[in-house]
Every structure is written in C-alpha cells, then in structure tokens.
Design a protein around this motif. Structure first.
Motif, mmCIF file in Angstrom:
data_model
loop_
_atom_site.group_PDB
_atom_site.id
_atom_site.type_symbol
_atom_site.label_atom_id
_atom_site.label_comp_id
_atom_site.label_asym_id
_atom_site.label_seq_id
_atom_site.Cartn_x
_atom_site.Cartn_y
_atom_site.Cartn_z
ATOM 1 N N GLN A 106 -3.499 128.476 86.269
ATOM 2 C CA GLN A 106 -2.734 128.454 85.022
ATOM 3 C C GLN A 106 -1.575 127.460 85.078
ATOM 4 O O GLN A 106 -0.488 127.694 84.538
ATOM 5 N N GLU A 107 -1.828 126.323 85.694
ATOM 6 C CA GLU A 107 -0.827 125.263 85.734
ATOM 7 C C GLU A 107 -0.797 124.468 84.426
ATOM 8 O O GLU A 107 0.179 123.765 84.154
ATOM 9 N N GLY A 108 -1.868 124.554 83.641
ATOM 10 C CA GLY A 108 -1.942 123.826 82.393
ATOM 11 C C GLY A 108 -3.091 124.343 81.562
ATOM 12 O O GLY A 108 -3.748 125.333 81.913
ATOM 13 N N ALA A 118 -10.072 121.873 87.839
ATOM 14 C CA ALA A 118 -10.583 123.245 87.823
ATOM 15 C C ALA A 118 -9.600 124.205 88.484
ATOM 16 O O ALA A 118 -9.337 125.309 87.966
ATOM 17 N N ILE A 119 -9.027 123.812 89.613
ATOM 18 C CA ILE A 119 -8.069 124.666 90.308
ATOM 19 C C ILE A 119 -6.787 124.812 89.490
ATOM 20 O O ILE A 119 -6.203 125.900 89.418
ATOM 21 N N GLY A 140 -10.971 117.581 77.071
ATOM 22 C CA GLY A 140 -11.038 117.757 78.518
ATOM 23 C C GLY A 140 -9.820 117.305 79.275
ATOM 24 O O GLY A 140 -9.785 117.381 80.506
ATOM 25 N N ALA A 141 -8.779 116.813 78.590
ATOM 26 C CA ALA A 141 -7.553 116.413 79.272
ATOM 27 C C ALA A 141 -6.770 117.647 79.713
ATOM 28 O O ALA A 141 -6.769 118.677 79.024
ATOM 29 N N LEU A 142 -6.100 117.559 80.851
ATOM 30 C CA LEU A 142 -5.275 118.651 81.361
ATOM 31 C C LEU A 142 -3.848 118.468 80.866
ATOM 32 O O LEU A 142 -3.172 117.490 81.218
ATOM 33 N N ALA A 171 -1.894 121.701 92.006
ATOM 34 C CA ALA A 171 -3.105 120.898 91.858
ATOM 35 C C ALA A 171 -2.897 119.780 90.843
ATOM 36 O O ALA A 171 -3.408 118.665 91.009
ATOM 37 N N TRP A 172 -2.143 120.053 89.772
ATOM 38 C CA TRP A 172 -1.991 119.026 88.749
ATOM 39 C C TRP A 172 -1.153 117.863 89.238
ATOM 40 O O TRP A 172 -1.400 116.702 88.848
ATOM 41 N N HIS A 173 -0.185 118.112 90.101
ATOM 42 C CA HIS A 173 0.583 117.005 90.662
ATOM 43 C C HIS A 173 -0.286 116.158 91.593
ATOM 44 O O HIS A 173 -0.136 114.930 91.646
#
Length: 524
Positions: free
Chosen positions: A30-32, A24-25, A38-40, A121-123
């Motif tokens: 806008q990192e992805g 969500a973050i 539902g995959a990022l 957040a994605w990392h």
C-alpha cells in the motif's frame, strides 16, 4: 547485495528486482495506487520538493578547500556524520530493504557505479527508472563507487546531529556515501547523484550540466539549459530530434552524454496535444507518479495542484519514442539558455556572444510567479541560480563557467537566449509566450535558418535580436514593440538590469572584465 553499505540486515533484502516486481510489491504494501493505465501513483507527504535547507556536505580535510560552501552546501562535522550514519545503518538493518545497482553516466569512460538501499519498493522503482540499468551479466561482480542509504520514514532528532530539522540529505565525498533521511521526495536521490557527478567530472575536463539535450539527423547535439518551469523538458522532447536526456549531462571531448537512464518530468496541467510524448510516457505501466491525484476508476487528474505544483512523472528514457538508445550524442552545435522572464523584458530569442553566454550561464536567471511556489505575492520575483543549477554545484560556479568557455572556444557553437516567459507586459498584464512561437524559434535556430538573418541590438542588455523569424509575429521579437506603454517597458527593463547587476557581484571577482562588459547595453 549489501557489500559496502555497512548494513547487517535482520529482514528480507530484495536486490535488483525488475519494474514489474517492484510495482507489485509497492501495491501489496500500500505504498501507492495504480492508475487506469498502470502507472504507480504515490504521495510524498509534507515534502513535495527538495529540502534545500537540509542539505549538507561533510567537512572532511581532503575536500574542505575545494567545496563551494553555501546555504545549500552546509558543513557537517565528521563526528556528526558518523553519528548520523550509525543511526541510519542501525535503522535500515531492522527494515525490509530494496537495493538497486545502477550506473550514472552513459559514457563508460566517465560513469560511476551506484548502489541505492531503501525501505520502499516505489523508491527502488524510482531509482531503477531514473538511472542507467546495467546488463544482468554486469551485476554479478558489481562493486559500487558510491552508496546511497535512503531512510525516508526515519525522522531525525535535530539536536543530536546538529541539523535544522528532522530531515537530512548529506554527502561525504571522502567516504563516497550519501545518507538521506526524513523525506519521501524521491528527487533527493536523483539530485544527490547529480551533485556527485558535478564533483567528480571537472577534474577530468568534462563539463557537467543541468540541461536537456537532443540530436539532429547527423548526431550533432543541442543543449537546453534552464531552471524549473522554463520548458527544458518540453522543448527538448521533439519528434524530429532524438532525445538524449531531459535534465543532466556531461560534455566531454567526444561529445554529450546523459548521466541518467530516465526522465523526471513536471506534469502539472500536462496537455496531451502540446506535449504528446511526455503525456504518453506518463500513462503506462512502470511509471512512478509523484503527488498526482488519481480519481475513482484510476483516472489521472493532472490539473489538480492541491498537493503541490511540483507533480512529477518518472519513467525510463526509452518510453520516449525517439530517445537515443545509448544516451550519447555528438559535439554540440547549438546551446540554448532558457528563461521564463515574468517581467516581460527579455526578447523571445537573442543570439549571444561567447562572453554574453558566460554571463547568462553564471547568472542562471528566471522568474518565479504566484501559484508556482508558496509564499510568493502577486509581483514576479527574479531568481538567479549559477550555471542553472546552483543547489547541485559542490565546487565554485566560476570553475564550471571556465569549462563552458573552453568548450565553446573549441567548437563552432552558436549560443542563444530564449525567453519562454512573458511579452507585452509583466506577469498579470502581458501574455505568456506561446509554445507554438517558441517551437518556431527553435526550428529556426536548430535548422540554422538564422545564420544570415538581420539583427538589431536591444539597448538594455545589448542582446542581438533577429528582425524576422518564420512563424513568429515581428512585433514580438523586439520586446519594446510588444508593449503599449514604452515608458513602462523601460522602467521594467532598467529594474531587471539592476537585478542582474546585483547578482553579478557574486561572480564578478572570478571572471574577466570582458564578460562583465558584455552584459551591458547602450542604455547603461
């Protein structure tokens, strides 16, 4: 939450957030983007793979004599590392941060505690998917053994730190610290911890391995060694054999254990029918997709290689339906060394003696072809990577080879070479081994159906080739029979033998003569 990191934060620190919170973050920042499942999906910019030429090990007195110094284990002077860590810590102190406290090593006797600190957040989600997530009650007094300081957006000044570019992936075994800067590619986090495990475990008599692993109904393990593109992840994902893990394992006196809690599968041109488990795992919430194209409406285009051939899906191992819950298996009964031979020379399957197994383990052969990597021409190019993972070996390969030989000698282990590459001709002329035939071969090997088979010896490498395997055309088993032009086959075979011999010079002085002799066929 930042103990042991040397960071004094000025902004928010998000510690051990769940996958849903991190996703969500990441979307909010806008990192992805989110796929329809539902995959990022994220884009890693100019770095779509590892920066092998930007990897360093700190040249500390206590480790200097034990490190295998190579062009992928480059020396960094302690004073330059101190300058680097000061710079990265200062940078991270001024950023919003995400931390994850995780384990590497499913066997408690051989695991390490890892704290990852990153700005995205994605990392953090990647690390949470990739490593082993401790129970909540074990986080309260979590003290890391190793810390990863991850600054993907910080471009370094090469001259200041005596490095090659704006990127650095640096390990200090003395300080138990990993510093990564200037690359978004998340695989650097994963492989840095793998390097640490390769450093620590040999002293405990445990063989660290770049392999996938699964188990039979009795819990006996099978190991699949192989470089990228040989089918390591694909072939170990078998609905009839529970998966331990797809990439990094240890072999101890008790058996095999996964280093990780997740999978990092290549998904370029992923086919739902051929690889249903990986397909399904990659099409759900919580997954991180690297450099995969997302079309309008959130639909994935897994055939699009415009960014890179190295598109990836990172998901927890339990997304595979029959994954082993505790990440551990019994002692191996079968060891398979996978290669994608683009010269069309090696047989689809061959039984190896212990000496041959050592030779092929230390060789770590596969072939690269045009379309899989930049800068390659039309002809296949042989590549050798010691122990099927040279970039991740901080110690000399012969040490890991000796550990393998000891493990093979202690148990009733059968070793096999499996070629998933080409037959009937070189790349561009012959045909790629069909996945159907390779799976039939694995079924025969892992089901012990070849124990009483009749074998013949091919003349160039001295490999023992079965005369018959259920489900595989007989003319494919001995590679010379698949070639219309026998002289052309002999020419390519001799060429490959010479390439092996040239590479073997790098380890010949460190192994016994019987290992070198085992690789030579009658033609030589």
């Amino acid at each position: 939450m930042l103990d042991g990191t040397g960071i004094s934060p000025f902004f928010a620190v998000h510690a051990n957030l769940a996958a849903s919170e991190l996703a969500a973050i990441a979307l909010e920042r806008q990192e992805g983007v989110l796929s329809e499942d539902g995959a990022l999906a994220v884009y890693t910019g100019v770095h779509t793979g590892r920066s092998a030429k930007d990897k360093f090990i700190v040249d500390e007195p206590e480790v200097r004599k034990d490190v295998w110094w190579t062009d992928t284990n480059q020396k960094m002077a302690p004073q330059n590392f101190q300058r680097l860590t000061d710079t990265v810590r200062g940078y991270l102190s001024g950023q919003e941060l995400f931390t994850q406290d995780l384990y590497a090593g499913a066997d408690p006797a051989h695991r390490i505690k890892v704290r990852v600190v990153t700005t995205n957040a994605w990392h953090a989600l990647f690390a949470r998917n990739m490593f082993i997530r401790p129970p909540v009650e074990e986080l309260a007094d979590f003290t890391p053994d190793y810390v990863v300081l991850h600054a993907p957006d910080l471009e370094l000044d090469a001259a200041t730190f005596a490095i090659r570019s704006a990127t650095a992936v640096t390990l200090s075994f003395g300080q138990k610290l990993i510093v990564i800067a200037g690359t978004q590619y998340a695989g650097e986090i994963k492989k840095s911890i793998f390097t640490v495990m390769n450093w620590l475990l040999p002293a405990k008599g445990v063989l660290p391995m770049h392999c996938s692993a699964n188990v039979d109904g009795k819990g006996n393990s099978a190991l699949f060694f192989g470089l990228s593109g040989t089918g390591k992840t694909t072939l170990s994902s078998d609905r009839h054999r529970p998966l331990i893990g797809d990439d990094e394992h240890g072999w101890s006196d008790e058996g095999v254990f996964n280093f990780e809690g997740g999978c990092y599968a290549k998904v370029i041109r992923l086919n739902k029918d051929a690889e249903p488990d990986i397909w399904n795992a990659s099409h759900r919430f919580g997954v991180v997709l690297e450099n995969v194209t997302v079309k309008s409406g959130g639909k994935l285009d897994l055939d699009d290689a415009s960014r890179t051939e190295n598109t990836r899906s990172c998901y927890p191992t339990h997304f595979i339906p029959n994954a082993v819950e505790n990440g551990r298996g019994g002692k191996p009964l079968h060891v398979l060394m996978l290669t994608a031979d683009a010269f069309g020379v090696l047989p689809p399957v061959a039984k190896l003696t212990p000496e041959q197994a050592m030779y092929h383990f230390l060789s770590g052969y596969t072939a690269r072809i045009a379309g899989t990597e930049k800068g390659l021409g039309n002809a296949p190019e042989a590549t050798f990577s010691a122990c099927f993972g040279a970039p991740f070996l901080p110690r000399p390969p012969a040490l890991y080879g000796s550990l393998l030989r000891e493990r093979l000698a202690r148990g009733n282990v059968s070793c096999w070479l499996v070629n998933t590459g080409w037959t009937g001709g070189v790349y561009g002329q012959g045909q790629r081994m069909s996945l159907k035939h390779t799976r039939a071969i694995l079924s025969a090997v892992l089901g012990d159906k070849l124990n009483d088979a009749e074998f013949e010896q091919e003349p160039f490498f001295g490999l023992s080739v079965p005369k018959a395997v259920d489900g595989v055309p007989a003319n494919l088993l001995n590679p010379v029979n698949a070639w219309a032009d026998k002289n052309a086959y002999a020419e390519q075979a001799d060429k490959l033998v010479q390439l092996f011999a040239k590479n073997a010079q790098s380890f010949e002085a460190d192994v016994s003569a019987d290992i070198m002799k085992a690789a030579v066929g009658k033609k030589q």
